[in-house]
Scaffold this active site. Structure first.
Site, PDB file in Angstrom:
ATOM      1  N   ARG A  86      48.674  38.733  43.249  1.00  0.00           N
ATOM      2  CA  ARG A  86      48.599  38.775  41.787  1.00  0.00           C
ATOM      3  C   ARG A  86      48.734  37.375  41.183  1.00  0.00           C
ATOM      4  NH1 ARG A  86      48.266  43.565  39.498  1.00  0.00           N
ATOM      5  NH2 ARG A  86      49.235  42.894  37.555  1.00  0.00           N
ATOM      6  N   ASN A 114      36.882  41.125  35.208  1.00  0.00           N
ATOM      7  CA  ASN A 114      37.800  40.031  35.517  1.00  0.00           C
ATOM      8  C   ASN A 114      37.804  39.691  37.009  1.00  0.00           C
ATOM      9  OD1 ASN A 114      39.140  42.275  36.370  1.00  0.00           O
ATOM     10  ND2 ASN A 114      40.932  42.009  35.069  1.00  0.00           N
ATOM     11  N   HIS A 117      40.582  42.560  41.773  1.00  0.00           N
ATOM     12  CA  HIS A 117      41.703  43.489  41.621  1.00  0.00           C
ATOM     13  C   HIS A 117      42.756  43.158  42.660  1.00  0.00           C
ATOM     14  CE1 HIS A 117      44.067  47.209  41.561  1.00  0.00           C
ATOM     15  NE2 HIS A 117      43.993  47.170  42.873  1.00  0.00           N
TER      16      HIS A 117
HETATM   17  P1  IDP Z   1      45.534  44.136  36.535  1.00  0.00           P
HETATM   18  O1  IDP Z   1      44.130  44.304  37.101  1.00  0.00           O
HETATM   19  O2  IDP Z   1      45.822  42.699  36.217  1.00  0.00           O
HETATM   20  O3  IDP Z   1      46.588  44.786  37.383  1.00  0.00           O
HETATM   21  P2  IDP Z   1      45.856  46.364  34.688  1.00  0.00           P
HETATM   22  O4  IDP Z   1      46.665  46.335  33.439  1.00  0.00           O
HETATM   23  O5  IDP Z   1      46.398  47.151  35.851  1.00  0.00           O
HETATM   24  O6  IDP Z   1      45.531  44.860  35.099  1.00  0.00           O
HETATM   25  O7  IDP Z   1      44.426  46.956  34.280  1.00  0.00           O
HETATM   26  C1  IDP Z   1      43.496  47.363  35.259  1.00  0.00           C
HETATM   27  C2  IDP Z   1      42.125  46.865  34.844  1.00  0.00           C
HETATM   28  O8  IDP Z   1      41.728  47.488  33.617  1.00  0.00           O
HETATM   29  C3  IDP Z   1      42.057  45.367  34.540  1.00  0.00           C
HETATM   30  O9  IDP Z   1      41.911  44.583  35.715  1.00  0.00           O
HETATM   31  C4  IDP Z   1      40.831  45.294  33.632  1.00  0.00           C
HETATM   32  O10 IDP Z   1      39.640  45.391  34.401  1.00  0.00           O
HETATM   33  C5  IDP Z   1      40.990  46.570  32.818  1.00  0.00           C
HETATM   34  N1  IDP Z   1      41.748  46.307  31.575  1.00  0.00           N
HETATM   35  C6  IDP Z   1      43.096  46.244  31.424  1.00  0.00           C
HETATM   36  N2  IDP Z   1      43.433  45.978  30.146  1.00  0.00           N
HETATM   37  C7  IDP Z   1      42.268  45.886  29.475  1.00  0.00           C
HETATM   38  C8  IDP Z   1      41.945  45.623  28.103  1.00  0.00           C
HETATM   39  O11 IDP Z   1      42.815  45.417  27.230  1.00  0.00           O
HETATM   40  N3  IDP Z   1      40.618  45.596  27.775  1.00  0.00           N
HETATM   41  C9  IDP Z   1      39.618  45.811  28.693  1.00  0.00           C
HETATM   42  N4  IDP Z   1      39.889  46.061  29.996  1.00  0.00           N
HETATM   43  C10 IDP Z   1      41.191  46.093  30.386  1.00  0.00           C
HETATM   44 MG    MG Z   2      46.876  46.788  37.738  1.00  0.00          MG
END
Ligand code: IDP
Ligand code: MG
Length: 137
Positions: A86, A114, A117
């Site tokens: 992470r 992004n 994962h």
């Molecule tokens: P992470 O991937 O950094 O663990 P999480 O909060 O678990 O982030 O969210 C999972 C995925 O959902 C993110 O990697 C992103 O692709 C999407 N995501 C999370 N928050 C948002 C947002 O506010 N807008 C659009 N996509 C989001």
């Molecule tokens: Mg996550």
């Protein structure tokens, strides 16, 4: 703690052609590559993989993004693998990710896009392995 974590080069990362350069970063930081496969997420797999996010405003876009092309799935292992991945990945929102992190250096469109994962926890990693490696859904 010796841990296993699930990493994905998401479809946007694969389409940018930066998958191997990203994987090299994990290996250079002494994480072990335990499993690897190419996977083209079905709708059902994407919805299950990100099941914890069901109901969030971004969920439909996230599922769409995950089914937009092939991903590379991996299990990486090592001491504190979950947190280390992470840290290498950087902030969820690529525009907030700092230089030197994958989500900054291989920046994608933002929103659900992004690049990569990394599991949130060891428990999440286990559930994610059921989806991407054991076909349990
Ligand atoms: P992470 O991937 O950094 O663990 P999480 O909060 O678990 O982030 O969210 C999972 C995925 O959902 C993110 O990697 C992103 O692709 C999407 N995501 C999370 N928050 C948002 C947002 O506010 N807008 C659009 N996509 C989001
Ligand atoms: Mg996550």
């Amino acid at each position: 703690m010796f841990e296993s974590t699930v990493v994905l080069i998401k479809p946007d990362g694969v389409l940018m052609g930066v998958g191997e350069r990203i994987i090299e970063r994990y290996l250079m930081s002494k994480l072990g590559l335990h499993k690897r496969r190419d996977i083209y997420f079905s709708l059902r797999q994407a919805e299950t993989f990100y099941g914890e996010h069901a109901g969030r405003f971004y969920f439909p876009g996230l599922v769409l993004a995950m089914t937009s092309g092939p991903s590379i799935a991996m299990v990486l292992q090592g001491e504190n693998a979950v947190a280390r991945v992470r840290e290498l990945n950087g902030a969820t929102n690529p525009s907030k990710a700092v230089p030197g992190t994958i989500r900054h250096d291989f920046r994608s469109a933002g929103g659900p896009f992004n690049t990569v994962h990394g599991s949130d926890s060891v428990e999440a990693a286990r559930r994610e392995m059921d989806v991407v490696f054991w076909n349990l859904i």
